[in-house]
Design a protein around this motif. Structure first.
Motif, PDB file in Angstrom:
ATOM      1  N   ASP A  35       0.816  -1.208   0.000  1.00  0.00           N
ATOM      2  CA  ASP A  35       0.000   0.000   0.000  1.00  0.00           C
ATOM      3  C   ASP A  35       0.855   1.265   0.000  1.00  0.00           C
ATOM      4  O   ASP A  35       2.042   1.233   0.336  1.00  0.00           O
ATOM      5  CB  ASP A  35      -0.892   0.033   1.247  1.00  0.00           C
ATOM      6  N   ASP A  36       0.201   2.364  -0.316  1.00  0.00           N
ATOM      7  CA  ASP A  36       0.707   3.738  -0.143  1.00  0.00           C
ATOM      8  C   ASP A  36       1.685   4.192  -1.209  1.00  0.00           C
ATOM      9  O   ASP A  36       2.367   5.215  -1.031  1.00  0.00           O
ATOM     10  CB  ASP A  36       1.335   3.939   1.254  1.00  0.00           C
ATOM     11  N   MET A  59      -2.103   5.244  -3.914  1.00  0.00           N
ATOM     12  CA  MET A  59      -3.010   6.280  -3.409  1.00  0.00           C
ATOM     13  C   MET A  59      -3.376   7.222  -4.552  1.00  0.00           C
ATOM     14  O   MET A  59      -2.496   7.713  -5.258  1.00  0.00           O
ATOM     15  CB  MET A  59      -2.338   7.087  -2.294  1.00  0.00           C
ATOM     16  N   HIS A  82      -5.534   2.321  -4.058  1.00  0.00           N
ATOM     17  CA  HIS A  82      -5.613   2.272  -2.590  1.00  0.00           C
ATOM     18  C   HIS A  82      -6.545   3.389  -2.156  1.00  0.00           C
ATOM     19  O   HIS A  82      -6.126   4.510  -1.878  1.00  0.00           O
ATOM     20  CB  HIS A  82      -4.199   2.443  -2.019  1.00  0.00           C
ATOM     21  N   PRO A  84      -8.771   5.854  -0.248  1.00  0.00           N
ATOM     22  CA  PRO A  84      -8.838   6.351   1.138  1.00  0.00           C
ATOM     23  C   PRO A  84     -10.275   6.444   1.639  1.00  0.00           C
ATOM     24  O   PRO A  84     -11.145   7.003   0.972  1.00  0.00           O
ATOM     25  CB  PRO A  84      -8.190   7.742   1.050  1.00  0.00           C
ATOM     26  N   LEU A  95      -6.067  11.101   5.351  1.00  0.00           N
ATOM     27  CA  LEU A  95      -6.581  10.387   4.179  1.00  0.00           C
ATOM     28  C   LEU A  95      -6.183  11.033   2.863  1.00  0.00           C
ATOM     29  O   LEU A  95      -6.325  10.422   1.805  1.00  0.00           O
ATOM     30  CB  LEU A  95      -8.108  10.297   4.255  1.00  0.00           C
ATOM     31  N   ASN A 127      -8.419  -1.537  -3.189  1.00  0.00           N
ATOM     32  CA  ASN A 127      -8.578  -1.917  -1.789  1.00  0.00           C
ATOM     33  C   ASN A 127      -8.751  -0.667  -0.953  1.00  0.00           C
ATOM     34  O   ASN A 127      -8.617   0.454  -1.454  1.00  0.00           O
ATOM     35  CB  ASN A 127      -7.407  -2.783  -1.289  1.00  0.00           C
ATOM     36  N   ASN A 128      -9.112  -0.831   0.300  1.00  0.00           N
ATOM     37  CA  ASN A 128      -9.398   0.325   1.138  1.00  0.00           C
ATOM     38  C   ASN A 128      -8.190   0.735   1.959  1.00  0.00           C
ATOM     39  O   ASN A 128      -7.478  -0.084   2.535  1.00  0.00           O
ATOM     40  CB  ASN A 128     -10.591   0.064   2.066  1.00  0.00           C
ATOM     41  N   HIS A 129      -7.950   2.054   1.983  1.00  0.00           N
ATOM     42  CA  HIS A 129      -6.961   2.662   2.878  1.00  0.00           C
ATOM     43  C   HIS A 129      -7.704   3.106   4.125  1.00  0.00           C
ATOM     44  O   HIS A 129      -8.580   3.969   4.070  1.00  0.00           O
ATOM     45  CB  HIS A 129      -6.297   3.849   2.190  1.00  0.00           C
ATOM     46  N   SER A 158      -9.283  -4.917   2.863  1.00  0.00           N
ATOM     47  CA  SER A 158      -8.054  -4.832   3.649  1.00  0.00           C
ATOM     48  C   SER A 158      -8.227  -5.327   5.076  1.00  0.00           C
ATOM     49  O   SER A 158      -7.241  -5.502   5.800  1.00  0.00           O
ATOM     50  CB  SER A 158      -7.524  -3.391   3.664  1.00  0.00           C
ATOM     51  N   THR A 160      -9.943  -3.873   7.771  1.00  0.00           N
ATOM     52  CA  THR A 160      -9.831  -2.892   8.858  1.00  0.00           C
ATOM     53  C   THR A 160     -11.030  -2.932   9.801  1.00  0.00           C
ATOM     54  O   THR A 160     -11.025  -2.274  10.837  1.00  0.00           O
ATOM     55  CB  THR A 160      -9.680  -1.464   8.288  1.00  0.00           C
ATOM     56  N   HIS A 215       3.586  -1.951   3.365  1.00  0.00           N
ATOM     57  CA  HIS A 215       3.525  -0.538   3.001  1.00  0.00           C
ATOM     58  C   HIS A 215       4.888   0.000   2.556  1.00  0.00           C
ATOM     59  O   HIS A 215       5.929  -0.475   3.010  1.00  0.00           O
ATOM     60  CB  HIS A 215       3.056   0.305   4.201  1.00  0.00           C
TER      61      HIS A 215
END
Length: 262
Positions: A35-36, A59, A82, A84, A95, A127-129, A158, A160, A215
């Motif tokens: 991610d990121d 992102m 990714h 947010p 975010l 996917n979700n951040h 993801s 969370t 990450h």
């Protein structure tokens, strides 16, 4: 009698349009999502110039979103968005621009997801951040899944929140969804990343597949080092690291997607 006929037809239709999500293979396959990209710096070059076929989750709306997505694609890495999303705790400023937040209308959510897709070229999934708050909102998640379907994207939850609506809505709308099994670098230590990679290996040996998330950014160098150092273990156990899309069944890819997977 009419009810029985309707029920039979419904089952027939369901059976005729259902395709298994995961590849039916005895080969041990693990996907490692990083991610990121687009925001983080540390570890970016290690991953995108490296030999481990990670999936790059980028992102949107950042200065380097397009650059990192293009770099990853050109070097043969699969790209994801990714996205947010608002968490239960934390600052919205974490975010970045245009996040998916609770007070948006359904149309505003759709517009932001569409813009995120435009911001990250070559993306095959999302996917979700963060997002522990938003992923529990059925209305918002439904919009995200609908947009993903319109663009023929897969989704990775993801993980969370244990109350995420992604699995049930993705199943309802027929969108391929994969869940994260392991976080690699929630503790900033090479030894910890290697420990989590060993956990990923065990999950993969048990289920023939596994999915981990790490990450770039603050823990990027640590994460890349731990993953690279773990490759000997994966090779000895005959576990192949693959892009996320390789975990999807050939039957599903043939009927859901209209582009060719690398």
């Amino acid at each position: 009698m009419r009810y029985l006929i309707t029920l039979v037809l419904t089952v027939f239709i369901a059976l005729g349009t259902f395709y298994p999500v995961y590849a039916d293979s005895e080969e041990l396959q693990a996907a490692i999502i990083i991610d990121d990209f687009g925001g983080g710096i540390e570890g970016v070059a290690d991953f995108l110039n490296g030999n481990v076929p990670i999936t790059a989750a980028v992102m949107p709306f950042t200065e380097k979103s397009t650059e990192h997505a293009s770099w990853a694609y050109e070097n043969g890495f699969e790209v994801m968005i990714h996205l947010p999303m608002q968490p239960k705790k934390g600052k919205l400023s974490w975010l970045g621009p245009n996040p998916i937040i609770k007070n948006l209308s359904s149309e505003e959510v759709k517009v932001r997801v569409e813009k995120a897709i435009d911001s990250v070229p070559f993306a095959k999934g999302l996917n979700n951040h963060m997002g522990s708050l938003v992923v529990e909102d059925e209305r918002i998640v439904r919009v995200i899944v609908q947009v993903a379907k319109e663009h023929q994207m897969y989704i990775v939850d993801s993980g969370t929140s244990g109350n995420s609506k992604f699995p049930e809505i993705a199943e309802e709308l027929g969108v391929p969804l994969i869940k994260r099994d392991v976080f690699l670098d929630d503790i900033s230590s090479v030894a910890y990343v290697r420990k989590q990679m060993s956990k990923l290996a065990k999950i993969t040996e048990k289920h023939n597949r596994g999915v981990a998330i790490g990450h770039v950014g603050l823990t990027g160098k640590i994460c890349s080092t731990g993953i690279i150092q773990s490759m000997d273990e994966f090779n000895k156990k005959h576990i192949k690291v693959v892009p996320v899309s390789h975990l999807l069944s050939d039957e599903l890819k043939e009927h859901y997607f209209n582009y060719i997977f690398d």
